[in-house]
Motif scaffolding. Structure first.
Motif, PDB file in Angstrom:
ATOM      1  N   GLU A   1     -11.281  51.544 -60.997  1.00  0.00           N
ATOM      2  CA  GLU A   1     -12.304  50.637 -61.524  1.00  0.00           C
ATOM      3  C   GLU A   1     -12.793  49.673 -60.447  1.00  0.00           C
ATOM      4  O   GLU A   1     -13.990  49.401 -60.333  1.00  0.00           O
ATOM      5  N   LYS A   2     -11.862  49.162 -59.644  1.00  0.00           N
ATOM      6  CA  LYS A   2     -12.258  48.245 -58.566  1.00  0.00           C
ATOM      7  C   LYS A   2     -13.066  48.956 -57.487  1.00  0.00           C
ATOM      8  O   LYS A   2     -14.023  48.400 -56.942  1.00  0.00           O
TER       9      LYS A   2
ATOM     10  N   SER B   1     -15.026  51.429 -57.891  1.00  0.00           N
ATOM     11  CA  SER B   1     -16.353  51.798 -58.408  1.00  0.00           C
ATOM     12  C   SER B   1     -17.262  50.597 -58.620  1.00  0.00           C
ATOM     13  O   SER B   1     -18.375  50.756 -59.133  1.00  0.00           O
ATOM     14  N   SER B   2     -16.801  49.397 -58.236  1.00  0.00           N
ATOM     15  CA  SER B   2     -17.647  48.212 -58.385  1.00  0.00           C
ATOM     16  C   SER B   2     -18.892  48.366 -57.519  1.00  0.00           C
ATOM     17  O   SER B   2     -18.873  49.010 -56.471  1.00  0.00           O
ATOM     18  N   ARG B   3     -19.992  47.764 -57.940  1.00  0.00           N
ATOM     19  CA  ARG B   3     -21.280  48.016 -57.291  1.00  0.00           C
ATOM     20  C   ARG B   3     -21.321  47.530 -55.852  1.00  0.00           C
ATOM     21  O   ARG B   3     -21.688  48.259 -54.941  1.00  0.00           O
ATOM     22  N   ASP B   4     -20.985  46.265 -55.640  1.00  0.00           N
ATOM     23  CA  ASP B   4     -21.119  45.687 -54.299  1.00  0.00           C
ATOM     24  C   ASP B   4     -19.790  45.860 -53.564  1.00  0.00           C
ATOM     25  O   ASP B   4     -19.037  44.920 -53.367  1.00  0.00           O
ATOM     26  N   GLN B   5     -19.535  47.088 -53.114  1.00  0.00           N
ATOM     27  CA  GLN B   5     -18.234  47.402 -52.538  1.00  0.00           C
ATOM     28  C   GLN B   5     -17.967  46.647 -51.243  1.00  0.00           C
ATOM     29  O   GLN B   5     -16.871  46.164 -50.983  1.00  0.00           O
TER      30      GLN B   5
ATOM     31  N   ASP C   1     -17.099  42.858 -51.990  1.00  0.00           N
ATOM     32  CA  ASP C   1     -16.141  42.507 -53.020  1.00  0.00           C
ATOM     33  C   ASP C   1     -14.740  42.503 -52.427  1.00  0.00           C
ATOM     34  O   ASP C   1     -14.234  43.535 -51.984  1.00  0.00           O
TER      35      ASP C   1
ATOM     36  N   LYS D   1     -12.087  42.300 -53.990  1.00  0.00           N
ATOM     37  CA  LYS D   1     -11.191  43.089 -54.819  1.00  0.00           C
ATOM     38  C   LYS D   1     -11.053  44.512 -54.282  1.00  0.00           C
ATOM     39  O   LYS D   1     -10.009  45.138 -54.429  1.00  0.00           O
ATOM     40  N   VAL D   2     -12.112  45.028 -53.671  1.00  0.00           N
ATOM     41  CA  VAL D   2     -12.059  46.380 -53.123  1.00  0.00           C
ATOM     42  C   VAL D   2     -11.042  46.448 -51.988  1.00  0.00           C
ATOM     43  O   VAL D   2     -10.245  47.381 -51.895  1.00  0.00           O
TER      44      VAL D   2
ATOM     45  N   GLU E   1     -14.585  58.229 -55.609  1.00  0.00           N
ATOM     46  CA  GLU E   1     -14.818  56.806 -55.348  1.00  0.00           C
ATOM     47  C   GLU E   1     -14.337  56.424 -53.950  1.00  0.00           C
ATOM     48  O   GLU E   1     -14.984  55.628 -53.252  1.00  0.00           O
TER      49      GLU E   1
END
Length: 792
Positions: A124-125, A127-131, A134, A136-137, A165
């Motif tokens: 899920e992390k 696949s976040s949009r602003d990789q 972010d 978290k990525v 991903e």
């Protein structure tokens, strides 16, 4: 869950002999005393996600799932047990295979999210949009690179399309985020499944990353390892084909879902789109980062070992153009030598394969443009014109010293290697070449030195000196910088031959004597190759006097029978050498199949990463290779015990394919242990000293150590280090002088036994054999020479 464990009640403990309960929940002081009196001593501490630590007794005979279920019941957790897993303090996942070990060593455990939960959160992390921005990525990737090595997590990650991903992150990120993502991919590729869908776009992306000089070192390391893994994932290297290659012309088709579907051709096709890749990789051999140099060296070795026939000439030509030999020679004298020794010896072994292939490749100018252009250059630099012998015959190649005009026959014994060496000699000093050729033509025919023929003889002498007998049969245990300078040494030796010819006023009949003289000088000039400076080699070839060389040769002839230098005997020695090597290889592997006890070592080499720099918990380890030659099974123990045949007593294993290098002299003995192994333990304060009998199995991916062992004696050390090297997929190299001398001794003994039959019958051995003319037609058959006992 918020109240302290002292306020929580523990059910009455069952009898000590009971095997039903797994976890008896948290305990207060009274309960602990009651349990102790009843014989039920808590085995482990378990810490929950809320930070609460409880003392539990875990029954070793039950499954991990049952352990977790009863923990959840005792701790009254609301979530179902499938959402939890157990890990130890080093975050290693507790499984049915290692549960007993964790209980026995009383390790502190943690009740954490199950692999399925962790995989879902990480995907899920990712696949976040602003990789790229972010944070978290980045944190997710740091966790992923550790967890992906665990099969339960990897399975969950792959089922949730996590690979897609991860590839998206690699395609769009840079810097440390890219490094984390590539490391995660590298660790995933330690598994033999899950990455069969990597396409050419991904391979090209990795190639582009490596080709860029701006790529960070921590990005290049995993990228290099990934490319190496893809090269080695050849259909022919799949399980079942490692030791029994098929007889078909084409590579075997990989089964559905197999990761063995890439190989050299697939990777090289993408490498051709980035011409700077090899150049950049070679430049990194001089990197101040030892690990980067190590990975680059391993990639080059892998490419050389797996180069396919259709691309072999193109790839090797590129390796020669980039002068990889020179870069490796520089590494031989660098300060990082301890970490790169094994890779350099592997490169030498690969160069033996390359040299042998060149030597056995026929020179065919009518079919090979490269052969034709090389011969044309040699002829043009000679500054000669073709002469007519009669109406139908021209004299061309005989003018420069060949015996005939048939180039294929002239280079039959030395192949393309001889052509390359002669071309190098001509290109190095074209004026000298033209002068020597024309000078010979000005002399009477019987006084002319056949310089081209002499060049081929020198090539053959050097091949014999460096034992270029067959691919995969290199037994050198020391660096051979002069071998890596083969054309340069050939040039010096040919200069020596010409000088000796002139100084001795030789004639055509003296040619064999000059060959023997050159052979003697080659042995003297190239001795102690690993420590001898180059200027001494030049001095031996260019400045020695004919009289001194001749006197020394005469003394050698008094001690050595001339029969040993004849061509048939040299060919027989080459055949026996290969047989002896294969015999020793089988003997070494048999030792691995039998198994042996070792002392566990403590890695002290600087090349070992901190993640793998660990102290063994028990001093002894028994190792045994399985019958399939795929895994090295082992067990650690506080004392030695009789190990039964088979693998029942050996619960843990190391995959042979994961071993990239067998490093030696890397570990110190286990502290405070003295046994019949007779290893020298460090005395007094300070860092421990590495044992001469130690060796480490380094990983193909992380470069860290898979095992650190100390042998009981020199013989065991030689058996196992060389056996493991010979077992490696890329061929490896011989590490011990014991094996090197063993092969040589068997060869010489076999040779003498073969010669007894000839010498006893006083059979004259010719200096060479001339093949007869081929049959005029196919109207013939081979007679059956089998012995018929009934015949009279």
């Amino acid at each position: 869950m918020s109240f302290p464990p002292e306020e929580r009640a523990l059910p009455n403990p069952p009898p000590a002999t009971s095997t039903t309960p797994v976890a008896n929940g948290p305990s207060n002081g009274k309960t602990s005393q009651a349990a102790t009196k009843g014989g039920l001593v808590p085995t482990n501490n378990v810490t929950t996600k809320d930070g609460i630590t409880v003392r539990t007794r875990i029954e070793p005979s039950l499954a991990v799932e049952d352990v977790i279920r009863q923990l959840c019941i005792s701790l009254k957790l609301k979530d179902p047990p499938v959402m939890y897993a157990l890990r130890d303090e080093s975050d290693e996942l507790v499984t049915n295979d290692n549960l007993r070990k964790k209980i026995k060593s009383k390790m502190n455990l943690k009740l954490v999210n199950a692999p399925a939960i962790e995989a879902a959160e990480i995907v899920e992390k990712l696949s976040s949009r602003d990789q790229t921005k972010d944070a978290k990525v980045g944190l997710a990737l740091m966790s992923l690179r550790k967890l992906i090595r665990e099969e339960p997590f990897a399975n969950e990650f792959l089922q949730r399309d996590g690979l897609h991903e991860l590839i998206d992150v690699i395609n769009t990120s840079y810097g440390n985020t890219l490094a984390y993502a590539l490391t995660a991919m590298q660790n995933l590729m330690e598994l033999d499944y899950g990455w069969a869908n990597l396409d050419n776009n991904f391979i090209l992306k990795v190639v582009q990353i490596l080709s860029s000089e701006q790529s960070l070192i921590n990005v290049c390391r995993p990228a290099t390892a990934i490319l190496k893994k893809l090269v080695e994932a050849d259909p022919g290297a799949a399980s079942g084909n490692l030791n029994n290659p098929g007889s078909s012309r084409g590579p075997p088709s990989p089964p559905p879902g197999s990761v063995y579907r890439y190989g050299f051709d697939v990777v090289f096709e993408q490498m051709r789109k980035e011409r700077r890749l090899l150049e950049t990789v070679v430049s990194r051999l001089g990197s101040a980062d030892t690990t980067m140099a190590l990975y680059s060296m391993m990639l080059i070795n892998s490419l050389m070992a797996h180069a396919s026939d259709p691309r072999w000439d193109e790839f090797i030509a590129e390796i020669e153009r980039l002068n990889v030999r020179k870069a490796v020679i520089r590494l031989m004298s660098s300060h990082t030598i301890e970490d790169l020794t094994s890779c350099i010896l592997d490169f030498q072994a690969n160069m033996v394969r390359v040299t042998f292939r060149k030597k056995t490749t026929l020179v065919e100018p009518d079919f090979e443009p490269l052969h034709s252009s090389a011969l044309q250059l040699i002829w043009e630099k000679s500054r000669l014109n073709e002469e007519r012998e009669d109406a139908n015959t021209f004299i061309k190649w005989r003018q420069i010293g060949f015996d005939s005009e048939d180039i294929g026959i002239e280079f039959r014994e030395v192949g393309v290697l001889g052509l390359d060496c002669l071309k190098y000699f001509v290109e190095k000093d074209p004026d000298y070449w033209a002068k020597v050729v024309q000078e010979q033509l000005s002399r009477p025919e019987e006084r002319r030195c056949p310089i081209a023929k002499a060049s081929n003889e020198v090539t053959d002498l050097l091949s014999e000196h460096w034992a270029i007998y067959a691919p995969g049969y290199s037994t050198s245990t020391t660096f051979q910088p002069f071998f890596l300078n083969f054309p340069k040494v050939h040039s010096l030796a040919l200069h020596f031959f010409l000088r000796m010819w002139n100084e001795s006023a030789s004639s055509t009949g003296d040619f064999p004597r000059l060959v023997a003289l050159t052979r003697s000088q080659v042995k003297v000039a190239l001795k102690r190759e690993n420590i001898r400076p180059w200027h001494e080699v030049e001095q031996e070839f260019l400045e020695c006097e004919y009289r001194l060389v001749r006197d020394r040769q005469m003394k050698e002839l008094e001690m050595e029978d001339d029969i040993m230098s004849k061509v048939p005997i040299r060919n027989l020695r080459a055949k026996l050498y290969k047989e002896s090597f294969e015999f020793v290889r089988q003997q070494r592997i048999h030792c691995l199949l039998d198994g042996a006890w070792f002392m566990n070592g403590i890695p002290i080499a600087s090349g070992v990463s901190r993640e793998t720099m660990r102290r063994p918990t028990r001093p002894f380890r028994f190792l045994r290779l399985d019958a399939g030659l795929k895994y090295l099974h082992f067990v650690d123990s506080a004392v030695k015990f009789p190990v039964r045949k088979g693998l029942e007593d050996l619960p843990e294993r190391i995959e042979i394919a994961m071993i990239s290098e067998v490093a030696t002299g890397t570990s110190a003995p286990f502290p405070h242990i003295r046994s019949e192994m007779q290893v020298d333990l460090p005395v007094g304060p300070g860092a421990p000293m590495a044992s001469a009998l130690s060796f480490s199995l380094l990983s193909t991916t992380s470069g860290g150590s898979l095992a650190d062992q100390i042998a009981s004696d020199q013989a065991q050390w030689a058996d196992w280090t060389d056996g493991l090297n010979m077992l490696r997929r890329d061929g490896g190299h011989v590490a011990s002088q014991e094996t090197e001398l063993f092969v040589q001794a068997l060869t010489e003994i076999g040779l003498k036994i073969k010669l007894l039959d000839l010498s006893g019958e006083k059979v004259e051995i010719p200096s060479g054999l001339v093949a007869g003319p081929p049959p005029m037609n196919s109207d013939f058959f081979f007679s059956d020479l089998s012995y018929d006992p009934t015949a009279q």
